[in-house]
Design an enzyme around this catalytic site. Structure first.
Site, mmCIF file in Angstrom:
data_model
loop_
_atom_site.group_PDB
_atom_site.id
_atom_site.type_symbol
_atom_site.label_atom_id
_atom_site.label_comp_id
_atom_site.label_asym_id
_atom_site.label_seq_id
_atom_site.Cartn_x
_atom_site.Cartn_y
_atom_site.Cartn_z
ATOM 1 N N CYS A 114 0.900 -1.181 -0.152
ATOM 2 C CA CYS A 114 0.168 0.083 -0.153
ATOM 3 C C CYS A 114 0.902 1.238 0.122
ATOM 4 O O CYS A 114 0.252 2.543 -0.497
ATOM 5 C CB CYS A 114 -1.078 -0.056 1.203
ATOM 6 S SG CYS A 114 -2.087 -1.239 1.009
ATOM 7 N N HIS A 250 -3.346 7.672 1.673
ATOM 8 C CA HIS A 250 -3.687 6.124 1.287
ATOM 9 C C HIS A 250 -5.008 5.924 1.894
ATOM 10 O O HIS A 250 -5.341 6.187 2.838
ATOM 11 C CB HIS A 250 -2.842 5.128 1.708
ATOM 12 C CG HIS A 250 -3.268 3.576 1.711
ATOM 13 N ND1 HIS A 250 -3.725 3.065 0.364
ATOM 14 C CD2 HIS A 250 -3.141 2.815 2.456
ATOM 15 C CE1 HIS A 250 -4.194 2.100 0.820
ATOM 16 N NE2 HIS A 250 -3.736 1.564 1.922
ATOM 17 N N ASN A 280 -10.065 -0.008 -0.560
ATOM 18 C CA ASN A 280 -8.810 0.273 -0.670
ATOM 19 C C ASN A 280 -8.264 -0.441 -1.715
ATOM 20 O O ASN A 280 -8.189 -1.609 -1.740
ATOM 21 C CB ASN A 280 -8.420 -0.427 0.933
ATOM 22 C CG ASN A 280 -6.924 -0.583 0.819
ATOM 23 O OD1 ASN A 280 -5.998 -0.165 -0.230
ATOM 24 N ND2 ASN A 280 -6.416 -1.190 2.096
HETATM 25 O O1 UT7 Z 1 -4.132 -0.903 3.328
HETATM 26 C C1 UT7 Z 1 -3.120 -1.388 4.190
HETATM 27 C C2 UT7 Z 1 -3.378 -1.094 5.465
HETATM 28 N N1 UT7 Z 1 -4.656 -1.638 6.050
HETATM 29 C C3 UT7 Z 1 -5.437 -0.904 6.796
HETATM 30 O O2 UT7 Z 1 -5.057 0.337 7.233
HETATM 31 C C4 UT7 Z 1 -6.541 -1.586 7.350
HETATM 32 C C5 UT7 Z 1 -6.460 -1.298 8.905
HETATM 33 N N2 UT7 Z 1 -7.455 -1.958 9.702
HETATM 34 C C6 UT7 Z 1 -8.560 -1.458 9.604
HETATM 35 O O3 UT7 Z 1 -8.995 -0.781 8.707
HETATM 36 C C7 UT7 Z 1 -9.701 -2.050 10.699
HETATM 37 O O4 UT7 Z 1 -9.047 -2.765 11.563
HETATM 38 C C8 UT7 Z 1 -10.875 -2.960 10.076
HETATM 39 C C9 UT7 Z 1 -12.085 -2.242 8.961
HETATM 40 C C10 UT7 Z 1 -10.087 -3.863 9.138
HETATM 41 C C11 UT7 Z 1 -11.781 -3.593 11.143
HETATM 42 O O5 UT7 Z 1 -12.100 -2.491 11.980
HETATM 43 P P1 UT7 Z 1 -12.000 -2.870 13.495
HETATM 44 O O6 UT7 Z 1 -12.806 -1.557 14.018
HETATM 45 O O7 UT7 Z 1 -10.788 -3.065 13.868
HETATM 46 O O8 UT7 Z 1 -12.945 -4.029 14.001
HETATM 47 P P2 UT7 Z 1 -12.172 -5.420 14.399
HETATM 48 O O9 UT7 Z 1 -11.487 -5.916 13.594
HETATM 49 O O10 UT7 Z 1 -11.942 -5.106 15.762
HETATM 50 O O11 UT7 Z 1 -13.535 -6.299 14.289
HETATM 51 C C12 UT7 Z 1 -14.718 -5.986 15.344
HETATM 52 C C13 UT7 Z 1 -15.676 -7.094 15.109
HETATM 53 C C14 UT7 Z 1 -15.139 -8.402 15.470
HETATM 54 O O12 UT7 Z 1 -16.340 -8.969 16.083
HETATM 55 P P3 UT7 Z 1 -16.094 -9.376 17.622
HETATM 56 O O13 UT7 Z 1 -14.845 -10.021 17.860
HETATM 57 O O14 UT7 Z 1 -16.164 -8.123 18.096
HETATM 58 O O15 UT7 Z 1 -17.191 -10.192 18.047
HETATM 59 C C15 UT7 Z 1 -15.150 -8.885 14.079
HETATM 60 O O16 UT7 Z 1 -15.262 -10.144 13.843
HETATM 61 O O17 UT7 Z 1 -16.289 -6.907 13.921
HETATM 62 C C16 UT7 Z 1 -16.202 -7.964 13.510
HETATM 63 N N3 UT7 Z 1 -16.060 -8.313 11.929
HETATM 64 C C17 UT7 Z 1 -17.108 -7.986 11.182
HETATM 65 N N4 UT7 Z 1 -18.549 -7.731 11.248
HETATM 66 C C18 UT7 Z 1 -19.300 -7.507 10.370
HETATM 67 C C19 UT7 Z 1 -14.909 -8.051 11.235
HETATM 68 N N5 UT7 Z 1 -15.326 -7.821 9.903
HETATM 69 C C20 UT7 Z 1 -16.618 -7.855 9.703
HETATM 70 C C21 UT7 Z 1 -17.501 -7.665 8.670
HETATM 71 N N6 UT7 Z 1 -18.842 -7.430 9.137
HETATM 72 N N7 UT7 Z 1 -17.108 -7.623 7.560
#
Ligand code: UT7
Length: 323
Positions: A114, A250, A280
């Site tokens: 990225c 980005h 992304n």
């Molecule tokens: O380009 C390269 C660099 N990449 C990035 O910069 C990405 C960086 N990370 C992010 O953008 C975020 O961490 C995400 C968008 C990937 C995730 O957001 P988050 O607020 O960090 O959520 P999380 O991973 O902590 O997940 C929260 C909850 C989890 O459930 P529990 O464990 O709280 O029950 C996940 O299992 O959301 C759940 N979850 C979803 N729920 C519905 C994860 N993906 C999904 C989904 N739909 N698609």
């Protein structure tokens, strides 16, 4: 007098197929509301079957040539940032060279995931400042839809396909920060973090593999490192965030984009945001955002722009330039 790499053309290409968040609700335990609130993404483009990264890149390159009023053979080099080249080799860059009818000079890929476009800009700038090339096409192009695990809701809803391109030209100027061109670069990587964002396939496994990400961990690094690299680039140029007209980040997550702007003390009115429409697109996201920003009449000649990106490696960095 100094030679500086000045932007003289810009263009982009997005595949025709637009995929809204609701598409994923039919086969994953996810919702439009979750995707939008956690990432800011509303839709993304996916390449058609048989449409490779080099095809997207060549279309963006042609748009940039048209914008600059140049022919492909006016270029000395192509530097193409991608992690999703059509084949292991040859490079996507040489495929683009052939596709746009450029029969001179040289072309190569840069792979910094990225952060790829920032790394590619840095390479192109070095070619120009050192006198090795006068005009360089810098492209970011990706087909991340090809490395998605469609059963992993934590990743497959986030990425999209697309390409953007800039043309840089060596121009003499006084070396003042008020003159146009690339003013400074800050690049960083730390291979200790390889396991938080990677693709589990490649030459070693004899298959392409799928993107794997510990989203929360990457998020934490992004918020910590992006404002720091942008501020370092500004400092290297002898400027501060008060001088900035546009942050062109980005486009991974709207929450990361907002947190970075806040850390830099800049309002969202000074940030180009396209993540809602593109998702992304990895190395393509910054040149796409630049091209959209110009098309929407947001970015104007003379504006001070700071780009910043982070991704797999981890690799991150920033470029400050006067448009
Ligand atoms: O380009 C390269 C660099 N990449 C990035 O910069 C990405 C960086 N990370 C992010 O953008 C975020 O961490 C995400 C968008 C990937 C995730 O957001 P988050 O607020 O960090 O959520 P999380 O991973 O902590 O997940 C929260 C909850 C989890 O459930 P529990 O464990 O709280 O029950 C996940 O299992 O959301 C759940 N979850 C979803 N729920 C519905 C994860 N993906 C999904 C989904 N739909 N698609």
């Amino acid at each position: 007098m100094n030679n500086r790499a000045v932007v003289i053309g810009v263009g982009h290409y997005l595949p025709d197929r637009i995929v809204p968040n609701s598409h994923f609700e039919s086969f994953l335990d996810t919702t439009d509301a979750w995707i939008k609130s956690r990432s800011g993404i509303e839709r993304r483009h996916f390449a058609a079957d048989g449409q490779g990264t080099s095809d997207l890149a060549a279309r963006a390159a042609k748009a940039a040539l048209e914008n600059a009023g140049l022919d492909a053979n006016d270029l000395d080099a192509i530097v193409l940032a991608t992690s999703t080249a059509d084949l292991t080799f040859p490079s996507a860059a040489t495929m683009v060279q052939n596709e746009i009818g450029m029969t001179r000079g040289f072309a190569f890929d840069v792979q910094a995931v990225c952060a790829g476009f920032v790394y590619a800009l840095s390479n192109a700038n070095a070619l120009i400042v050192s006198g090795q090339a006068k005009r360089v096409m810098v492209i970011g192009a990706e087909t991340f839809s090809r490395i998605m695990d469609w059963t992993d809701r934590g990743t497959c809803v986030l990425f999209g396909d697309g390409a953007g391109a800039l043309i840089l030209e060596a121009q003499e100027n006084t070396g003042e920060t008020t003159d146009r061109g690339i003013l400074s670069v800050d690049l960083n990587s730390d291979g200790r973090y390889r396991d938080i964002l990677y693709v589990d396939g490649g030459v070693a496994t004899q298959n392409t593999g799928f993107l794997r990400m510990q989203g929360k961990e990457v998020f934490r690094h992004a918020v910590e490192k992006l404002a720091a690299t942008a501020e370092t680039a500004l400092e290297k140029a002898g400027l501060t965030s008060e001088d900035v007209d546009w942050i062109v980040p980005h486009q991974a997550n709207l929450r990361i984009i907002k947190a970075t702007a806040t850390k830099m003390g800049l309002p969202m009115e000074k940030v180009i945001v396209t993540v809602q429409d593109h998702g992304n697109t990895s190395a393509a996201s910054i040149p796409l955002a630049l091209s959209v920003g110009v098309a929407k009449n947001q970015i104007k000649p003379g504006d001070l722009i700071v780009t910043e990106a982070i991704g797999g490696g981890l690799a991150w960095g920033s470029v400050a330039l006067r448009w």
